[in-house]
Design an enzyme around this catalytic site. Structure first.
Site, PDB file in Angstrom:
ATOM      1  N   ASP A 164       0.733  -1.185   0.060  1.00  0.00           N
ATOM      2  CA  ASP A 164       0.092   0.118  -0.010  1.00  0.00           C
ATOM      3  C   ASP A 164       0.746   1.241   0.099  1.00  0.00           C
ATOM      4  O   ASP A 164       2.083   1.219   0.576  1.00  0.00           O
ATOM      5  CB  ASP A 164      -0.944  -0.042   1.311  1.00  0.00           C
ATOM      6  CG  ASP A 164      -1.924   1.130   1.347  1.00  0.00           C
ATOM      7  OD1 ASP A 164      -2.257   1.654   0.389  1.00  0.00           O
ATOM      8  OD2 ASP A 164      -1.656   1.978   2.653  1.00  0.00           O
TER       9      ASP A 164
ATOM     10  N   ASP B  65       0.026   5.129   0.970  1.00  0.00           N
ATOM     11  CA  ASP B  65      -0.182   6.072   2.260  1.00  0.00           C
ATOM     12  C   ASP B  65      -0.155   5.500   3.427  1.00  0.00           C
ATOM     13  O   ASP B  65      -0.886   4.459   3.638  1.00  0.00           O
ATOM     14  CB  ASP B  65      -1.379   7.014   1.941  1.00  0.00           C
ATOM     15  CG  ASP B  65      -1.268   7.731   0.592  1.00  0.00           C
ATOM     16  OD1 ASP B  65      -0.277   8.163   0.170  1.00  0.00           O
ATOM     17  OD2 ASP B  65      -2.552   8.117  -0.116  1.00  0.00           O
TER      18      ASP B  65
END
Length: 192
Positions: free
Chosen positions: A15, A17
């Site tokens: 992922d 952020d």
């Protein structure tokens, strides 16, 4: 020239952020707000140097909400690729979901669409045995839907995720680390 098929076990999907860069409840909307964790950049480079393929799968609903556009996101990802390259590594592929939660797409995590896009782009038909590293339950669920081994980091929203889902720390499947560098230390340390 066709791409050589890589085993999924040599793939780490991240992922963005909260895992690679600082997250914000107000969205990361510009290059100025895109603040990578230095240890995450180094960790990606170390993975790449050790023969792992690194990809990124990120929900970016700020596009659908009008907070920033595809061009701004591309600039952030160009910067990310440059930082990793400067550290001696490579990101093989980046995919993003630009949709809002109500758009009914098949790519927004926790749905597995982004991860299957990664597999298709990298010539990997079966993602079972690869790793999905995230800071939210939806990251882990998207990975598990395609057979990835789940990793939760405490950075970003990771502590909040653990507080809401403490069972994840003891479920026998999910590995929990302080940050991406901690996971990479563990992963590379367990290889012969």
């Amino acid at each position: 020239m066709p791409r050589a098929e890589k085993p999924a076990a040599q793939l780490v999907i991240l992922d963005r952020d909260g895992v690679i860069n600082q997250d914000s409840d107000d969205y990361v909307k510009s290059l100025e707000e895109f603040l990578p964790y230095p240890q995450a950049i180094e960790a990606i480079a170390r993975l790449s140097q050790s023969g792992w393929t690194v990809a990124i799968a990120t929900n970016q609903s700020g596009i659908a909400r009008g907070y920033y556009d595809e061009a701004t996101l591309a600039v952030m990802h160009e910067r990310l690729n440059a930082l990793v390259a400067e550290a001696g590594g490579e990101i093989a592929h980046i995919v993003h979901c630009p949709h809002s939660p109500g758009d009914g797409c098949d790519c927004r995590k926790p749905l597995p669409g982004l991860l299957t896009q990664v597999g298709t782009a990298l010539g990997i038909d079966d993602l079972a045995g690869s790793w999905m590293v995230g800071d939210s339950l939806r990251d882990l669920e998207a990975g598990e839907a395609v057979g990835c081994r789940p990793v939760l980091v405490r950075t970003g929203k990771g502590e909040r995720t653990l507080a809401k889902h403490p069972e994840r720390a003891n479920d026998g499947r999910t590995r929990v680390f302080d940050d991406l560098a901690g996971f990479v230390d563990w992963l590379l340390g367990r290889q012969p």
